[in-house]
Design an enzyme around this catalytic site. Structure first.
Site, mmCIF file in Angstrom:
data_model
loop_
_atom_site.group_PDB
_atom_site.id
_atom_site.type_symbol
_atom_site.label_atom_id
_atom_site.label_comp_id
_atom_site.label_asym_id
_atom_site.label_seq_id
_atom_site.Cartn_x
_atom_site.Cartn_y
_atom_site.Cartn_z
ATOM 1 N N ARG A 280 37.904 16.791 47.126
ATOM 2 C CA ARG A 280 38.852 17.319 46.158
ATOM 3 C C ARG A 280 38.504 16.754 44.794
ATOM 4 N NH1 ARG A 280 39.812 20.590 49.286
ATOM 5 N NH2 ARG A 280 41.760 21.184 50.285
ATOM 6 N N HIS B 163 34.398 25.877 44.530
ATOM 7 C CA HIS B 163 35.134 25.607 45.784
ATOM 8 C C HIS B 163 34.672 26.569 46.898
ATOM 9 C CE1 HIS B 163 38.947 23.304 47.037
ATOM 10 N NE2 HIS B 163 38.274 23.628 48.124
ATOM 11 N N GLU C 13 41.411 22.621 38.512
ATOM 12 C CA GLU C 13 40.720 23.721 39.183
ATOM 13 C C GLU C 13 41.664 24.892 39.403
ATOM 14 O OE1 GLU C 13 38.598 22.346 42.807
ATOM 15 O OE2 GLU C 13 39.482 24.079 43.785
#
Ligand SMILES: NC(=O)C1=CN([C@@H]2O[C@H](COP(=O)(O)OP(=O)(O)OC[C@H]3O[C@@H](n4cnc5c(N)ncnc54)[C@H](O)[C@@H]3O)[C@@H](O)[C@H]2O)C=CC1
Ligand SMILES: O=C(O)CCC(=O)C(=O)O
Length: 309
Positions: free
Chosen positions: A230, A282, A259
């Site tokens: 993350r 991602h 993000e």
């Protein structure tokens, strides 16, 4: 019929399972304000990583029984509060581990063989000059895995095929629980030992900025860092400084603290200027195989959860 809100996309195989016994609403662009308006109508909601479910939403969700996440990380959901309100939270541990581990190696190989910079030079300048792009073999190097859960262990398996040594840091596992060739050590020992450091921990209060500039200083000169976990676990400002001054040879990220990043010209991210910083949006779990797998499993879990509530 149960009412299920898909606040983010799900592969068709999962939608079909849910539709057999539920009325399914797709609202993929819904934001927090939108969720607050409609959540009280639903028995279940499915969210991905960029749709947080916090206390405010849970308090509005008077009928909600089930929250589903078609993946591993649950840091965007207030799991404790949901449990207090008797809402079940489901994810799919390990459902995407092969895909994430494979992308980890895509980043590691791209960094160590300088694929991005070399490819750009050929395409933009027609420059066919191998002398600019000497790389490194993985064979014989040491990979340091932070977090040896499902993904970290799969990364270790792949590393073996590259003839790498594997060291690991994870305060929640013991050496006996690990394959014999993974050497568990302290974080400082790992920093001093590893040529490549790869991060596979959940984002928690404890792991936020786990990799800061002070930690990077303890790493080998010319080390690589890969972060598939993350944003927020790796301090991006620290990564930038360390790439600029040559302490690190490369950094590969699949995630960012903020993000998705704001688009230019709103904010320009300094890291994006560097050819030895690789970023993917991602994509770790983003394969046909992983998405079909997690969609099927999460839909079954959500249905079971609804029936047993
Ligand atoms: N980029 C992507 O698309 C994806 C990212 N992820 C991220 O990767 C993370 C890991 O996924 P899995 O391996 O499936 O989870 P997992 O729960 O199987 O493994 C996590 C490991 O991290 C360890 N850990 C927890 N706190 C730690 C700390 N402070 N220091 C070191 N180790 C610590 C745990 O003991 C556990 O062994 C997820 O939580 C998620 O945030 C997961 C899937 C896809
Ligand atoms: O598939 C997604 O949207 C995110 C995957 C992920 O980050 C996870 O499984 O933790």
């Amino acid at each position: 019929m149960y009412k299920v809100l898909l606040a983010d996309p799900l592969e068709e195989v999962g939608i079909k399972i849910l539709e057999k016994e539920c009325e399914v609403t797709k609202a993929f662009d819904i934001d927090k304000a939108g969720l607050l308006k409609v959540i009280e109508d639903y028995d279940a909601v499915l969210v991905r990583v960029n749709t947080p479910i916090d206390k405010e939403i849970i308090d509005k969700a008077k009928k909600l029984k089930v929250i589903g996440m078609p993946g591993a990380g649950l840091n965007h959901i207030d799991v404790e509060y949901a449990k207090k309100k008797n809402i079940k939270v489901y994810n799919v541990p390990g459902g995407n581990m092969d895909s994430v581990a494979e992308l980890t190696f895509a980043h590691i190989l791209a960094l160590s063989r300088r694929i991005y910079a070399a490819s750009k030079k050929v395409k933009e300048e027609g420059c066919w000059n191998k002398y600019l792009f000497m790389g490194n073999e993985l064979s014989g190097k040491t990979i340091g895995i932070i977090g040896v859960g499902k993904i970290g262990l799969r990364v270790a398996e792949i590393a073996r095929a590259f003839k790498m040594q594997v060291v690991a840091y994870d305060p929640y596992v013991t050496q006996d629980a690990l394959p014999a060739d993974i050497r568990l050590m302290t974080l400082d020992e790992l920093f001093a030992t590893a040529d490549i450091i790869t991060i596979h921990v959940p984002l928690t209060k404890e792991t936020y900025h786990l990799i800061s500039y002070d930690q990077i200083k303890k790493m080998k000169d010319g080390a690589y860092i890969v972060n598939m976990s993350r944003g927020g676990v790796l301090d991006e400002e620290a990564a930038y400084e360390a790439l600029k001054n040559g302490k690190l040879a490369g950094v590969g990220c699949d995630v960012l603290e903020d993000e998705p990043p704001p688009e230019k010209p709103v904010k320009h991210i300094k890291l994006f200027d560097l050819d030895n910083f690789l970023i993917t949006p991602h994509l770790g779990a983003w394969t046909v195989e992983a998405q079909n797998r997690v969609a099927e499993i999460i839909a079954q879990k959500m249905l079971e959860g609804l029936k047993n509530s």
